[in-house]
Design an enzyme around this catalytic site. Structure first.
Site, PDB file in Angstrom:
ATOM      1  N   GLU A  34       0.126  -5.689 -13.451  1.00 21.34           N
ATOM      2  CA  GLU A  34       1.144  -6.727 -13.464  1.00 21.34           C
ATOM      3  C   GLU A  34       0.954  -7.521 -12.170  1.00 21.34           C
ATOM      4  O   GLU A  34       0.936  -6.929 -11.090  1.00 21.34           O
ATOM      5  CB  GLU A  34       2.533  -6.074 -13.489  1.00 21.34           C
ATOM      6  N   ARG A 259      -1.063  10.212 -11.748  1.00 22.68           N
ATOM      7  CA  ARG A 259      -1.108   9.189 -10.688  1.00 22.68           C
ATOM      8  C   ARG A 259      -1.766   9.756  -9.450  1.00 22.68           C
ATOM      9  O   ARG A 259      -1.667  10.953  -9.183  1.00 22.68           O
ATOM     10  CB  ARG A 259       0.317   8.780 -10.288  1.00 22.68           C
ATOM     11  N   LYS A 269       4.696  -0.762  -5.370  1.00 25.71           N
ATOM     12  CA  LYS A 269       4.690  -2.170  -5.004  1.00 25.71           C
ATOM     13  C   LYS A 269       6.043  -2.616  -4.469  1.00 25.71           C
ATOM     14  O   LYS A 269       6.114  -3.465  -3.589  1.00 25.71           O
ATOM     15  CB  LYS A 269       4.284  -3.017  -6.212  1.00 25.71           C
TER      16      LYS A 269
HETATM   17  P1  ATP Z   1       3.568   0.572  -8.815  1.00 24.65           P
HETATM   18  O1  ATP Z   1       4.349   1.672  -9.457  1.00 24.65           O
HETATM   19  O2  ATP Z   1       2.823   0.971  -7.595  1.00 24.65           O
HETATM   20  O3  ATP Z   1       4.368  -0.647  -8.589  1.00 24.65           O
HETATM   21  P2  ATP Z   1       2.607  -0.169 -11.346  1.00 24.65           P
HETATM   22  O4  ATP Z   1       2.288   1.009 -12.192  1.00 24.65           O
HETATM   23  O5  ATP Z   1       3.864  -0.862 -11.597  1.00 24.65           O
HETATM   24  O6  ATP Z   1       2.427   0.225  -9.841  1.00 24.65           O
HETATM   25  P3  ATP Z   1       0.795  -1.939 -12.616  1.00 24.65           P
HETATM   26  O7  ATP Z   1       0.346  -3.250 -12.141  1.00 24.65           O
HETATM   27  O8  ATP Z   1       1.672  -1.885 -13.788  1.00 24.65           O
HETATM   28  O9  ATP Z   1       1.453  -1.221 -11.393  1.00 24.65           O
HETATM   29  O10 ATP Z   1      -0.438  -0.965 -12.789  1.00 24.65           O
HETATM   30  C1  ATP Z   1      -1.676  -1.281 -13.371  1.00 24.65           C
HETATM   31  C2  ATP Z   1      -2.333   0.009 -13.796  1.00 24.65           C
HETATM   32  O11 ATP Z   1      -2.546   0.840 -12.664  1.00 24.65           O
HETATM   33  C3  ATP Z   1      -1.453   0.783 -14.746  1.00 24.65           C
HETATM   34  O12 ATP Z   1      -2.248   1.251 -15.823  1.00 24.65           O
HETATM   35  C4  ATP Z   1      -0.925   1.914 -13.910  1.00 24.65           C
HETATM   36  O13 ATP Z   1      -0.667   3.049 -14.695  1.00 24.65           O
HETATM   37  C5  ATP Z   1      -2.059   2.139 -12.906  1.00 24.65           C
HETATM   38  N1  ATP Z   1      -1.544   2.736 -11.673  1.00 24.65           N
HETATM   39  C6  ATP Z   1      -0.550   2.263 -10.892  1.00 24.65           C
HETATM   40  N2  ATP Z   1      -0.303   3.100  -9.869  1.00 24.65           N
HETATM   41  C7  ATP Z   1      -1.180   4.134  -9.994  1.00 24.65           C
HETATM   42  C8  ATP Z   1      -1.428   5.331  -9.242  1.00 24.65           C
HETATM   43  N3  ATP Z   1      -0.719   5.625  -8.139  1.00 24.65           N
HETATM   44  N4  ATP Z   1      -2.400   6.164  -9.666  1.00 24.65           N
HETATM   45  C9  ATP Z   1      -3.120   5.870 -10.763  1.00 24.65           C
HETATM   46  N5  ATP Z   1      -2.937   4.766 -11.518  1.00 24.65           N
HETATM   47  C10 ATP Z   1      -1.978   3.895 -11.152  1.00 24.65           C
HETATM   48 MG    MG Z   2       4.277  -1.632 -13.607  1.00 24.50          MG
END
Ligand code: ATP
Ligand code: MG
Length: 558
Positions: A34, A259, A269
């Protein structure tokens, strides 16, 4: 890229089996960020898994911006994400924006309404929550649930046309208000938001929810394996329901993995954004952050990050990984690559009283003794040099083998010097040493006359370059991982910020360090690995970020 293999893991096994059985004829994955922030090392894990797994089967990986929420997204984030994915070493097959599918998503929602599988809801979000029930109590059906298909079609079109305000109506799936899985109790598919979208402008005032949009995006692109983190496990039945009932041609399979979390830092984020907005740090690329741009500015290489992630493996577990493991991989990567040189970070002037005034000489030294191919360098030496303040003590404890009155040490690549005297300022601080040197002891001369126990580094005082050194420590103190911080009562992660996470010092480097480029990396003797800071280095104003110190107690379990 060396060693591309990811070792065997449960996702790879599923892919192998799908190809073998003929369920799939190619592997297609996607990385779906995102664009509401910069990527962090957790995302690097997702990037690594998606790209490397597809690559092992000669498959394809798309980069898709999951930009269905108009409020939080920004072009700055889109640009930084592309840059970071490329920098990590990956090329996407196709670049997509989920917002380009809004028309198709809308039509799929209309299809669900026509099939009697979706309805327009008048209840407020709070009422919907009340009606939903709990894990132990079934939900209650809303009065809106019994609307006719015609009425739903009409209302949904009017939602799209902007006849209602934010929150006045939503579109819901009609599934099962008694389901044991809360996600299946008529989840919201569309909401109203009169907000300009960075890509579609004011074309839309209804936006699809993640749980509806994501499976459609995957299916539209022909993704075969939709890899996501374990918090989406509970949503898998809904994911499958959407793909099936919206009559998509391809049926992607959602698979969850654990994760990646790191000790003594924050990753989400939302928190990173707060640190940036409250100016606790120096932007998204602050070298203390676990963002990809922060790690790059600190001096980590794509290889070190990939090797670290490969080592952490693919599993369902979510445990925090020790940051020292990442440090281990950058040391490994730079050991043979980084030129070695000397810097003095906290300078103390030394006058070599028996060295002729006005004279100087050049001393030769290897650039990297572990990698002779890197050649040699010339280091100027004269009557005045700088050493590290901590390499002199007036009253040393036992086993201190550096300079103290009467003691002799080796200057790396140069001569033995002996401390004869020292000068203090009015506050009692030692500001200058007077030493003598022994010309017989020149490095490389084969001198064996006597031995000294300490070797210290130095730079010439008249022929060296000023430089700034930025030394870092953990940003977050006293907490094993993010969850510890979140669990702590009445405290937020902001209460755990380390006030001493950055130390800025002015010192000197060897004068042969010319033509440096942003992100050039060096090993400074005894101080560790350093990176030329791309933000603050301007021409001859050199600024170095310490990546890691040299020594570590960390051992890889092999
Ligand atoms: P955050 O929780 O840090 O804000 P998010 O999951 O909202 O991150 P996205 O932009 O939606 O961020 O994530 C893009 C991809 O990265 C998704 O498939 C998500 O599952 C993966 N991802 C995000 N954080 C992690 C992590 N700590 N370890 C592994 N994969 C991750
Ligand atoms: Mg997200």
């Amino acid at each position: 890229m060396e060693n591309k293999e990811t070792s065997s893991n449960f996702i790879k096994t599923i892919m192998e089996e799908d190809l073998r059985s003929g369920k799939r004829d190619a592997i297609v994955t996607r990385f779906p960020p995102e664009p509401n922030g910069y990527l962090h090392i957790g995302h690097a894990k997702s990037i690594f898994i998606n790209f490397e797994l597809a690559d092992q089967f000669n498959g394809r990986t798309n980069l898709r911006f999951d930009d269905t929420n108009p409020l939080k997204e920004d072009q700055e984030f889109v640009d930084s994400i592309k840059e970071d994915v490329k920098w990590l070493g990956y090329d996407w097959e196709e670049l997509h924006y989920a917002s380009n599918y809004f028309e198709e998503m809308y039509l799929r929602a209309v299809l669900l309404i026509k099939k009697g599988l979706a309805y327009v809801e008048d209840l407020s979000i709070e009422e919907i929550r009340e009606y939903r029930g709990t894990l132990t109590e079934p939900g209650k059906e809303s009065p809106s649930r019994s609307r006719s298909v015609e009425e739903n079609l009409d209302l949904f079109e009017r939602m799209k046309n902007g006849e209602f305000g934010n929150g006045e109506k939503v579109l819901r799936a009609k599934i099962d208000m008694t389901s044991g899985n809360m996600n299946m109790r008529d989840p919201v598919l569309y909401r109203i938001s009169h907000t300009t979208h960075h890509n579609t402008g004011d074309t839309w005032c209804i936006y699809p929810m993640y749980a509806f949009a994501h499976p459609l995006e995957d299916a539209i692109e022909g993704v075969t394996h939709s890899l996501c983190t374990t918090e989406f496990e509970e949503q898998r039945p809904l994911y499958n329901w959407v793909v099936e009932n919206a009559e998509m041609d391809t049926q992607p399979q959602q698979i969850e993995f654990g994760r990646l979390n790191l000790t003594n830092t924050v990753m989400s984020k939302r928190k990173l954004k707060q640190l940036v907005e409250e100016n606790v740090i120096d932007g998204w690329d602050d070298p203390r952050l676990p963002t990809i741009s922060g790690l790059r500015r600190r001096g980590f290489t794509p290889e070190s990050i990939r090797n670290f992630i490969r080592e952490t493996g693919v599993s369902k577990g979510n445990g925090a990984v020790d940051k020292q493991m990442l440090d281990h991989f950058i040391r490994e990567d730079l050991k043979l690559k980084a030129p070695r040189t000397m810097s003095v970070i906290r300078p103390l002037k030394v006058v070599i009283t028996n060295y002729p005034e006005g004279e100087s000489e050049m001393l030769g030294a290897e650039v990297n003794p572990e990698n002779p191919e890197m050649g040699t360098r010339q280091i100027p030496f004269s009557r005045e040099i700088y050493i590290e303040q901590e390499d002199f003590m007036e009253d040393p404890p036992k086993k201190y083998h550096r300079l103290y009155p009467g003691n002799e040490v080796r200057l790396k690549h140069a001569y033995f010097i002996k401390c004869e005297d020292f000068v203090k300022d009015e506050n009692g601080n030692v500001v200058e040493l007077h030493c003598t040197y022994d010309p017989e002891t020149k490095s490389g001369s084969g001198f064996t006359g006597r031995k000294v126990k300490g070797t210290i580094h130095w730079v010439d005082a008249n022929d060296s370059k000023p430089a700034q050194f930025r030394l870092y420590d953990s940003l977050i103190l006293d907490a094993e991982d993010e969850e510890d911080v979140d669990d702590a009562q009445e405290k937020t992660f902001m209460d755990y910020i380390n006030p001493n996470s950055l130390e800025v010092l002015d010192g000197f480097v060897e004068s042969n360090m010319t033509g440096l480029k942003p992100n050039d990396k060096f090993q400074f003797f005894r101080h560790g690995y350093f990176n030329v800071d791309p933000k603050y280095t301007k021409g001859d104003d050199l600024v170095f970020n310490r990546i890691v110190s040299l020594k570590s107690s960390f051992k890889l379990n092999k």
